[in-house]
Design an enzyme around this catalytic site. Structure first.
Site, PDB file in Angstrom:
ATOM      1  N   ASN A   9       4.167   8.709  10.104  1.00 24.15           N
ATOM      2  CA  ASN A   9       3.889   7.281  10.141  1.00 24.15           C
ATOM      3  C   ASN A   9       5.179   6.615  10.603  1.00 24.15           C
ATOM      4  O   ASN A   9       6.108   6.423   9.818  1.00 24.15           O
ATOM      5  CB  ASN A   9       3.491   6.840   8.725  1.00 24.15           C
ATOM      6  CG  ASN A   9       3.232   5.352   8.623  1.00 24.15           C
ATOM      7  OD1 ASN A   9       3.338   4.618   9.614  1.00 24.15           O
ATOM      8  ND2 ASN A   9       2.905   4.905   7.428  1.00 24.15           N
ATOM      9  N   LYS A  16       7.891   7.959   8.123  1.00 26.19           N
ATOM     10  CA  LYS A  16       7.427   8.589   6.890  1.00 26.19           C
ATOM     11  C   LYS A  16       6.711   9.872   7.287  1.00 26.19           C
ATOM     12  O   LYS A  16       6.037   9.900   8.316  1.00 26.19           O
ATOM     13  CB  LYS A  16       6.460   7.672   6.147  1.00 26.19           C
ATOM     14  CG  LYS A  16       7.127   6.402   5.677  1.00 26.19           C
ATOM     15  CD  LYS A  16       6.204   5.553   4.835  1.00 26.19           C
ATOM     16  CE  LYS A  16       6.948   4.312   4.368  1.00 26.19           C
ATOM     17  NZ  LYS A  16       6.139   3.123   4.329  1.00 26.19           N
ATOM     18  N   ARG A  94      -0.385   8.109  11.835  1.00 30.73           N
ATOM     19  CA  ARG A  94      -0.957   6.813  11.525  1.00 30.73           C
ATOM     20  C   ARG A  94      -0.664   5.908  12.720  1.00 30.73           C
ATOM     21  O   ARG A  94       0.490   5.775  13.139  1.00 30.73           O
ATOM     22  CB  ARG A  94      -0.298   6.243  10.285  1.00 30.73           C
ATOM     23  CG  ARG A  94      -0.838   4.893   9.921  1.00 30.73           C
ATOM     24  CD  ARG A  94      -0.108   4.365   8.726  1.00 30.73           C
ATOM     25  NE  ARG A  94      -0.735   3.153   8.239  1.00 30.73           N
ATOM     26  CZ  ARG A  94      -0.360   2.545   7.138  1.00 30.73           C
ATOM     27  NH1 ARG A  94       0.602   3.040   6.412  1.00 30.73           N
ATOM     28  NH2 ARG A  94      -0.950   1.449   6.756  1.00 30.73           N
ATOM     29  N   HIS A 182      -4.922  -1.622   6.964  1.00 31.77           N
ATOM     30  CA  HIS A 182      -4.988  -0.803   5.735  1.00 31.77           C
ATOM     31  C   HIS A 182      -6.252   0.049   5.702  1.00 31.77           C
ATOM     32  O   HIS A 182      -6.726   0.442   4.627  1.00 31.77           O
ATOM     33  CB  HIS A 182      -4.944  -1.665   4.455  1.00 31.77           C
ATOM     34  CG  HIS A 182      -3.600  -2.257   4.165  1.00 31.77           C
ATOM     35  ND1 HIS A 182      -3.432  -3.528   3.655  1.00 31.77           N
ATOM     36  CD2 HIS A 182      -2.354  -1.740   4.295  1.00 31.77           C
ATOM     37  CE1 HIS A 182      -2.148  -3.768   3.501  1.00 31.77           C
ATOM     38  NE2 HIS A 182      -1.477  -2.700   3.888  1.00 31.77           N
ATOM     39  N   ASN A 211       3.478  -3.982  -0.616  1.00 32.62           N
ATOM     40  CA  ASN A 211       4.403  -4.812   0.117  1.00 32.62           C
ATOM     41  C   ASN A 211       3.629  -5.553   1.213  1.00 32.62           C
ATOM     42  O   ASN A 211       3.782  -6.753   1.410  1.00 32.62           O
ATOM     43  CB  ASN A 211       5.459  -3.882   0.698  1.00 32.62           C
ATOM     44  CG  ASN A 211       6.663  -4.633   1.084  1.00 32.62           C
ATOM     45  OD1 ASN A 211       6.913  -5.720   0.570  1.00 32.62           O
ATOM     46  ND2 ASN A 211       7.407  -4.085   2.013  1.00 32.62           N
ATOM     47  N   GLY A 212       2.768  -4.805   1.902  1.00 34.91           N
ATOM     48  CA  GLY A 212       1.719  -5.420   2.712  1.00 34.91           C
ATOM     49  C   GLY A 212       0.505  -5.521   1.794  1.00 34.91           C
ATOM     50  O   GLY A 212       0.288  -4.606   1.015  1.00 34.91           O
ATOM     51  N   ARG A 241       5.578 -11.520   4.426  1.00 31.92           N
ATOM     52  CA  ARG A 241       4.659 -12.191   5.369  1.00 31.92           C
ATOM     53  C   ARG A 241       3.929 -13.332   4.668  1.00 31.92           C
ATOM     54  O   ARG A 241       3.594 -13.239   3.497  1.00 31.92           O
ATOM     55  CB  ARG A 241       3.635 -11.195   5.914  1.00 31.92           C
ATOM     56  CG  ARG A 241       4.237 -10.197   6.865  1.00 31.92           C
ATOM     57  CD  ARG A 241       3.246  -9.138   7.261  1.00 31.92           C
ATOM     58  NE  ARG A 241       3.675  -7.834   6.840  1.00 31.92           N
ATOM     59  CZ  ARG A 241       2.884  -6.761   6.745  1.00 31.92           C
ATOM     60  NH1 ARG A 241       1.611  -6.849   7.050  1.00 31.92           N
ATOM     61  NH2 ARG A 241       3.364  -5.604   6.341  1.00 31.92           N
ATOM     62  N   ASP A 283      10.271  -8.074  -3.623  1.00 28.69           N
ATOM     63  CA  ASP A 283       9.787  -7.022  -4.514  1.00 28.69           C
ATOM     64  C   ASP A 283       9.199  -7.639  -5.783  1.00 28.69           C
ATOM     65  O   ASP A 283       9.881  -8.386  -6.490  1.00 28.69           O
ATOM     66  CB  ASP A 283      10.976  -6.110  -4.861  1.00 28.69           C
ATOM     67  CG  ASP A 283      10.535  -4.823  -5.514  1.00 28.69           C
ATOM     68  OD1 ASP A 283       9.908  -4.880  -6.591  1.00 28.69           O
ATOM     69  OD2 ASP A 283      10.815  -3.753  -4.941  1.00 28.69           O
ATOM     70  N   MET A 284       7.935  -7.318  -6.055  1.00 26.15           N
ATOM     71  CA  MET A 284       7.250  -7.928  -7.194  1.00 26.15           C
ATOM     72  C   MET A 284       7.965  -7.654  -8.516  1.00 26.15           C
ATOM     73  O   MET A 284       7.997  -8.507  -9.401  1.00 26.15           O
ATOM     74  CB  MET A 284       5.795  -7.424  -7.240  1.00 26.15           C
ATOM     75  CG  MET A 284       4.952  -8.071  -8.298  1.00 26.15           C
ATOM     76  SD  MET A 284       4.900  -9.884  -8.180  1.00 26.15           S
ATOM     77  CE  MET A 284       3.582 -10.125  -6.999  1.00 26.15           C
ATOM     78  N   ILE A 329       1.579  -2.778  -6.154  1.00 27.54           N
ATOM     79  CA  ILE A 329       1.404  -3.840  -7.146  1.00 27.54           C
ATOM     80  C   ILE A 329       0.075  -3.661  -7.885  1.00 27.54           C
ATOM     81  O   ILE A 329       0.012  -3.738  -9.116  1.00 27.54           O
ATOM     82  CB  ILE A 329       1.452  -5.232  -6.465  1.00 27.54           C
ATOM     83  CG1 ILE A 329       2.816  -5.447  -5.787  1.00 27.54           C
ATOM     84  CG2 ILE A 329       1.156  -6.339  -7.459  1.00 27.54           C
ATOM     85  CD1 ILE A 329       2.898  -6.700  -4.911  1.00 27.54           C
ATOM     86  N   GLU A 379      -2.873   7.375   1.760  1.00 29.37           N
ATOM     87  CA  GLU A 379      -3.140   7.288   3.205  1.00 29.37           C
ATOM     88  C   GLU A 379      -2.803   8.601   3.910  1.00 29.37           C
ATOM     89  O   GLU A 379      -3.485   8.987   4.853  1.00 29.37           O
ATOM     90  CB  GLU A 379      -2.352   6.117   3.797  1.00 29.37           C
ATOM     91  CG  GLU A 379      -2.938   4.772   3.391  1.00 29.37           C
ATOM     92  CD  GLU A 379      -1.923   3.661   3.283  1.00 29.37           C
ATOM     93  OE1 GLU A 379      -0.917   3.836   2.557  1.00 29.37           O
ATOM     94  OE2 GLU A 379      -2.123   2.607   3.899  1.00 29.37           O
TER      95      GLU A 379
HETATM   96  P1  ADP Z   1       3.985  -0.603   0.950  1.00 31.45           P
HETATM   97  O1  ADP Z   1       3.041  -1.662   1.406  1.00 31.45           O
HETATM   98  O2  ADP Z   1       5.350  -0.723   1.561  1.00 31.45           O
HETATM   99  O3  ADP Z   1       3.400   0.810   0.966  1.00 31.45           O
HETATM  100  P2  ADP Z   1       3.771  -0.305  -1.924  1.00 31.45           P
HETATM  101  O4  ADP Z   1       2.309  -0.089  -1.961  1.00 31.45           O
HETATM  102  O5  ADP Z   1       4.664   0.822  -2.287  1.00 31.45           O
HETATM  103  O6  ADP Z   1       4.261  -0.958  -0.576  1.00 31.45           O
HETATM  104  O7  ADP Z   1       4.084  -1.515  -2.933  1.00 31.45           O
HETATM  105  C1  ADP Z   1       5.352  -2.037  -3.110  1.00 31.45           C
HETATM  106  C2  ADP Z   1       5.243  -3.186  -4.102  1.00 31.45           C
HETATM  107  O8  ADP Z   1       4.776  -2.676  -5.364  1.00 31.45           O
HETATM  108  C3  ADP Z   1       6.574  -3.869  -4.376  1.00 31.45           C
HETATM  109  O9  ADP Z   1       6.397  -5.275  -4.381  1.00 31.45           O
HETATM  110  C4  ADP Z   1       6.892  -3.401  -5.785  1.00 31.45           C
HETATM  111  O10 ADP Z   1       7.640  -4.348  -6.494  1.00 31.45           O
HETATM  112  C5  ADP Z   1       5.528  -3.286  -6.394  1.00 31.45           C
HETATM  113  N1  ADP Z   1       5.572  -2.488  -7.618  1.00 31.45           N
HETATM  114  C6  ADP Z   1       5.812  -1.159  -7.758  1.00 31.45           C
HETATM  115  N2  ADP Z   1       5.847  -0.828  -9.071  1.00 31.45           N
HETATM  116  C7  ADP Z   1       5.619  -1.982  -9.783  1.00 31.45           C
HETATM  117  C8  ADP Z   1       5.537  -2.303 -11.179  1.00 31.45           C
HETATM  118  N3  ADP Z   1       5.685  -1.385 -12.111  1.00 31.45           N
HETATM  119  N4  ADP Z   1       5.280  -3.596 -11.511  1.00 31.45           N
HETATM  120  C9  ADP Z   1       5.136  -4.545 -10.560  1.00 31.45           C
HETATM  121  N5  ADP Z   1       5.193  -4.302  -9.235  1.00 31.45           N
HETATM  122  C10 ADP Z   1       5.442  -3.041  -8.854  1.00 31.45           C
END
Ligand code: ADP
Length: 401
Positions: A9, A16, A94, A182, A211-212, A241, A283-284, A329, A379
């Site tokens: 990817n 990746k 991908r 996605h 993240n997305g 975004r 980052d959440m 998330i 994925e």
């Molecule tokens: P990508 O779209 O890059 O694949 P991911 O699916 O890995 O991203 O998601 C990344 C997001 O998930 C980040 O915002 C991260 O903060 C959030 N995240 C991961 N673990 C937790 C958690 N325990 N609590 C809240 N948010 C989380």
């Protein structure tokens, strides 16, 4: 060690990868996963093998890969060193955009690659990098089948009213449509849901919150509507975004503020969403831990948009039998899940608070109309499965069947 598949990817500054063995069950088995990040900047290589071992390396000076070719060489070198005897029989990629043409994965022959290049303008930030990854893999694995798996393909089942804009038809014809993204994640989740709860795939909404972030309405396991549109900018607010925006805002930026297309693109893709709104982080986890009022506001907006889109997608499916949370998330944040579903009893959605806290697979209250699941998406597994099928590889289990 037998036959293996590599999945790749390739993004703007990262590749990746995952390695899958074709050795047992009907599906390829993941034996390693990792990435090279910061290509051309400050590259880091990280990988994890199925035994749980983790490897992390930083590359500096002359050793730093400046191109996708060089990054792939590092990956291939590590795979050969770590899994001597693993024979790579196919590579699955991908690919963000399959345009209006491709509704299924395809063998990446030269004629197909030519067509994929023409989709570059539809996804200028992603497609060229995907194609660079394919070219690099072609050089690294000469003569081995390469399969393209499109993030848009799963959504090609959407009816016209869901994938068109209110524009004159010439735009639709030239490819200005809602593609949704996605798709590999949604396809994987639809498959898991079909195994776990066959009745629920009739009408459901999947929330891929990472993240997305996007959401997809499914009817009978097929995509009927999604929140991402022509680009992966639309719909929900994301890490960086903006999500849904009135096109009038773009006109204002151009006409009144004199912003260039590049400046607007930079703002919408990289400086908006959770990061731009909070001024704290994309980052959440950082936002949940922050006391800053703007961080709270960014989370409030993130949740409000999910709830609004949920209502819209439920109207498309005519109610739902199930919801599925996935993505970083969706899988991990009990707070975001709880806030998303708060006060949704009117729609038959009732959260079981204890189950949500415990991150159970089912987090809805027993006996309530809508079953809410939390599922990990995969994925890479989806790419590996498509690659086996499209490259006509026979796993031992398939040969026995
Ligand atoms: P990508 O779209 O890059 O694949 P991911 O699916 O890995 O991203 O998601 C990344 C997001 O998930 C980040 O915002 C991260 O903060 C959030 N995240 C991961 N673990 C937790 C958690 N325990 N609590 C809240 N948010 C989380």
């Amino acid at each position: 060690m037998g036959d293996h598949i590599v999945t790749l990817n390739a993004g703007s500054s990262s590749i990746k990868f995952a390695l899958f063995a074709l050795d047992g069950g009907p599906w390829p088995r993941q034996v390693a996963i990792g990435q090279v990040e910061g290509i051309g900047v400050a590259p880091e290589f990280e990988a994890k093998v199925a035994t749980g071992d983790k490897v992390k390396r930083r590359f500096e000076g002359a050793a730093a890969p400046k191109t996708h070719d060089a990054a792939l060489e590092i990956i291939i070198g590590w795979l050969a060193e770590t899994f001597p005897g693993a024979k790579i029989v196919a590579v699955g990629h991908r690919v963000v955009h399959g345009g209006p043409l491709y509704s299924a994965p395809i063998l990446l022959e030269p004629a197909v690659l030519k067509v994929l290049e023409t989709f570059g303008p539809l996804a200028p930030l992603h497609q060229p990098h995907n194609l660079a990854g394919i070219a690099a893999a072609g050089k690294a694995f000469p003569g081995i089948p390469q399969v393209g798996c499109f993030d848009t393909a799963f959504h090609r089942t959407q009816p016209f009213v869901q994938d068109t804009f209110g524009l004159p038809p010439q735009y639709y014809e030239e490819g200005v449509r809602r593609y949704g993204f996605h798709g590999l994640s949604y396809e994987y989740i639809a498959g898991r849901l079909a195994e776990r709860d066959p009745a629920a795939v009739r009408r459901c909404v999947v929330l891929h919150l990472g993240n997305g972030a996007s959401m997809c309405a499914l009817r009978d396991g097929q995509s009927v509507a999604s929140t991402m549109g022509f680009s992966p900018l639309d719909g929900l607010a994301m890490g960086t975004r903006c999500g849904q925006i009135d096109p009038g805002v773009l006109l204002y930026m151009m006409q009144q503020k004199g912003m260039t297309a590049a400046e607007i693109s930079d703002l919408l893709y990289k400086k908006s969403g959770l990061k731009g709104m909070s001024g704290v982080s994309s980052d959440m986890r950082d936002l949940e831990a922050s006391d800053a009022p703007a961080a709270k506001q960014a989370i409030d907006y993130f949740v409000a948009r999910i709830r609004r889109e949920l209502g819209a997608l439920m109207a498309v499916t005519g109610g739902v039998d199930a919801l599925v949370f996935t993505g970083g998330i969706g899988s991990n944040s009990k707070t975001i899940r709880a806030r998303t579903l708060e006060g949704m009893e009117w729609a038959g959605i009732v959260l079981d608070r204890a189950a949500n806290e415990a991150r159970a697979e089912v987090i809805s209250a027993p006996g309530t109309p809508v079953t809410v699941y939390v599922m990990q998406t995969d994925e890479e597994a989806m790419i590996a499965r498509h690659t086996v099928r499209v490259a006509k590889l026979v796993t031992p289990a398939l040969a026995d069947a």
